[in-house]
Scaffold this motif. Structure first.
Motif, short mmCIF file in Angstrom:
data_model
loop_
_atom_site.label_atom_id
_atom_site.label_comp_id
_atom_site.label_asym_id
_atom_site.label_seq_id
_atom_site.Cartn_x
_atom_site.Cartn_y
_atom_site.Cartn_z
N MET A 67 0.84 -1.19 0.00
CA MET A 67 0.00 0.00 0.00
C MET A 67 0.88 1.24 0.00
N THR A 68 0.50 2.27 -0.72
CA THR A 68 1.25 3.52 -0.76
C THR A 68 0.33 4.68 -0.41
N ILE A 69 0.76 5.52 0.52
CA ILE A 69 0.01 6.73 0.84
C ILE A 69 0.90 7.92 0.55
N THR A 105 4.22 9.33 9.35
CA THR A 105 4.25 10.68 8.79
C THR A 105 5.40 11.49 9.39
N GLU A 113 2.85 -1.63 6.34
CA GLU A 113 1.62 -1.63 5.54
C GLU A 113 1.61 -0.52 4.50
N SER A 114 2.02 0.67 4.91
CA SER A 114 2.08 1.82 4.02
C SER A 114 3.54 2.20 3.80
N THR A 115 3.84 2.70 2.61
CA THR A 115 5.21 3.04 2.26
C THR A 115 5.26 4.42 1.63
N LEU A 116 6.23 5.22 2.05
CA LEU A 116 6.46 6.55 1.50
C LEU A 116 7.85 6.61 0.90
N GLU A 174 9.88 -4.01 5.77
CA GLU A 174 8.49 -4.39 6.08
C GLU A 174 8.44 -5.50 7.12
N THR A 182 8.60 2.96 5.80
CA THR A 182 7.45 2.06 5.85
C THR A 182 7.09 1.69 7.28
N ASP A 183 5.80 1.43 7.50
CA ASP A 183 5.36 0.87 8.77
C ASP A 183 4.92 -0.58 8.60
#
Length: 269
Positions: free
Chosen positions: A1-3, A220, A180-183, A157, A177-178
């Motif tokens: 997932m990417t936010i 964030t 689940e989401s990756t920046l 991850e 990354t946490d």
């Protein structure tokens, strides 16, 4: 997932750091203490190099954020690091683990594993260090990575999921990354690698941004710290002839970094 990471979220956290300066405890290596303290001051935070047993734990309870950097882990400092991590966890103080040169060197590798089991808020490292922490590599060449951040993403991850932390992998494009989401952030300058402490000081900045974040905003905050840091580096490089002029220009850029700069220069993917 990417936010996504927005210029607004970066500038908001930077503004909080400046308006309510976090007290950042740095248990860091002897090579970078001065530069790290100056970076925090330039950013607007308050540094404290409290790294001896008997003081490290009590200070971690009152600090806004803690950095544990394994660059020169002498015996007394190793004891203090474990003390600070335990106290930070007990007090709810966010803390950052920077496992410098982990992998082939036995003392710091064992210490990194012990600290990782204490569940840092953020692990900030290069790609080879992240892979070594996850048991998927032997580490890099000293402090230098021999792998790239995208190759290290599965390891990052894995660590994030296992230890409930954020993993920030540094490189030409930083990957955060946490699990689940990756920046991804593609700002910065190669001159950061030519200045002692250019990478290590980012761990302290990350601790400052964690202190300014809302509950649950660790991903964030880690990404925003990287963004502010690398945008300032990019600005400093534009007015520098080399590493000698880059270091003071970088401190000036951190102090002068504005919301407009972040809006105009932030590069995410």
């Amino acid at each position: 997932m990417t936010i996504g990471l927005t210029p607004f979220s970066v500038s908001t956290l930077l503004s909080r750091v400046r308006s309510e300066p976090p007290l950042v405890q740095c248990l860091t290596n002897t090579v970078v203490t001065n530069f790290t303290a100056n970076v925090l001051l330039a950013l607007g935070a308050a540094p404290a190099m409290t790294d001896i047993p008997g003081e490290a734990g009590p200070f971690a309870r009152i600090a806004s954020g803690v950095l544990i950097n394994l660059g020169t882990p002498h015996a007394e400092q190793r004891t203090a690091m474990l003390e600070a991590a335990a106290a930070a966890n007990d007090a709810g103080t966010p803390w950052v683990l920077d496992p410098v040169a982990v992998g082939s060197l036995p003392v710091r590798t064992a210490l990194a594993a012990e600290l990782l089991a204490m569940r840092p808020t953020v692990v900030r490292a290069n790609a080879s260090e992240v892979m070594a922490l996850a048991g998927l590599g032997a580490g890099g060449r000293g402090v230098d990575a021999t792998d790239n951040p995208e190759d290290a993403l599965p390891a990052a991850e894995l660590l994030a999921a296992k230890y409930g932390c954020v993993v920030a992998v540094s490189g030409p494009t930083d990957v955060i990354t946490d699990g689940e989401s990756t920046l991804r952030i593609s700002n910065g300058s190669a001159l950061l690698t030519k200045v002692t402490g250019g990478g290590c000081a980012l761990g302290a900045v990350t601790a400052a941004f964690l202190a300014a974040a809302d509950d649950g905003g660790d991903l964030t905050a880690a990404a925003a710290a990287t963004a502010a840091y690398t945008i300032a580096a990019q600005q400093a490089a534009a007015v520098s002839a080399g590493p000698g002029s880059f270091a003071p220009a970088f401190l000036d850029a951190l102090t002068g970094l504005s919301a407009e700069d972040i809006h105009n220069l932030l590069v995410t993917a």
